[in-house]
Motif scaffolding. Structure first.
Motif: not given
Length: 320
Positions: A217-234
């Motif tokens: 179905t169609a949704v409305k999503a609310t996000f907070r987007l934060t860049f984390r240079p202190d974290l890493a992963g693949t």
């Protein structure tokens, strides 16, 4: 909840159909740590009922070129200052329904039981948004738990344009029902800006998504987007208020389970300073392996470790 800092409506200018591509220009750029409300659509032309279709849904299908996958994805959203090699933290603040219907598909030769259901079927299912239930055609009501099945970042440029169908290191079509409001998804960043997109709204889904689709179905999503240079992963990983989540994605379900388990062992070693043998034992005693989906090329397994079972001194992934 307070009003989001930004809004991204779904339109022919903001929706890409069926793919992720590092060469695609962002639909919007926001600052790291900002919140954004995103309109998401679900359904190709044949999936639409005769009435009740959102005007923006019809406009997108009429104007946008279809890529290799089926999903209508809103974005990309560039995050100012995000750099390849870091992590994009996606706090999922809210997901609400935008319409009063959803659909479910059974495809011949696909799904978990491809030989047992040779007839194609499409169901249009009414949604009672006031009561938060689906009205199933055999007379049952089913409680809803909306989330976005697809949340991902742009792939490495050398990958070119890739289908939205198969979940990969970028995230994408993870189809993990735990990633609803109150959860956080962590995604490796492969290009500057991260270029996050979301779609594939699900009103409700069981672990496995066995017949090929959820209640789309169609949704409305609310996000907070934060860049984390202190974290890493693949690979993607996630967290809820109650659990740490490691995600394994592989065409072989055993390998996906092994990936998720290995990632959780490494997480416990890192967060709790456990010996790897002790962390492996603790996973066997307290961790649950769950099948996110087994129908999208790369199968998904999410390892759920309850925070209540963390050893003394253990902590979460430092969510904001």
């Amino acid at each position: 909840m307070r009003t989001a800092d930004h809004r991204l409506a779904s339109s022919p200018d903001t929706v890409h159909w069926g793919y992720f591509d590092a060469a695609q220009r962002p639909a919007i750029e926001i600052e790291s740590g900002a919140t954004i409300e995103v309109d998401c659509l679900s359904g190709e032309p044949a999936d639409l009922p005769e009435t009740g279709v959102l005007a923006d849904h019809r406009a997108v299908l009429a104007a946008c070129a279809k890529g290799p996958g089926p999903h209508l994805l809103t974005g990309p959203i560039a995050v100012r200052g995000a750099k390849a090699g870091g992590i994009l933290q996606v706090d999922i603040l809210d997901v609400v329904l935008r319409q009063d219907w959803g659909f479910n598909l059974i495809f011949p030769l696909r799904g978990t039981l491809p030989g047992e259901f040779p007839r194609f079927r499409r169901l249009h299912i009414p949604l009672d948004r006031a009561r938060n239930v689906a009205l199933l055609p055999w007379g049952q009501e089913l409680a809803l738990k909306p989330f976005c099945g697809v949340m991902g970042v742009a792939p490495p440029r050398d990958w070119g344009r890739i289908t939205s169908l198969i979940p990969r290191a970028i995230g994408g079509n993870i189809d993990c029902k735990e990633l609803g409001p109150g959860s956080t998804l962590f995604l490796p960043v492969f290009v500057d800006g991260a270029n996050f997109s979301a779609g594939d709204g699900h009103a409700v889904q069981g672990d496995g998504e066995v017949c090929q689709t959820a209640l789309e179905t169609a949704v409305k999503a609310t996000f907070r987007l934060t860049f984390r240079p202190d974290l890493a992963g693949t690979m993607p990983w996630a967290e809820t208020d109650d659990a740490l989540i490691a995600i394994g994605l592989h065409e072989d379900l055993d390998d996906a389970a092994a990936m998720a388990t290995s990632a959780m062992v490494a997480t416990l070693v890192r967060l709790c300073r456990l010996d790897p043998y002790d962390a492996y034992t603790l996973c066997s005693l307290a961790m649950d392996l769950r099948i996110s989906q087994c129908v999208d090329g790369n199968k998904g397994v999410h390892a759920m470790f309850p925070k209540a079972s963390l050893p003394p001194g253990g902590h979460s992934s430092d969510r904001r």
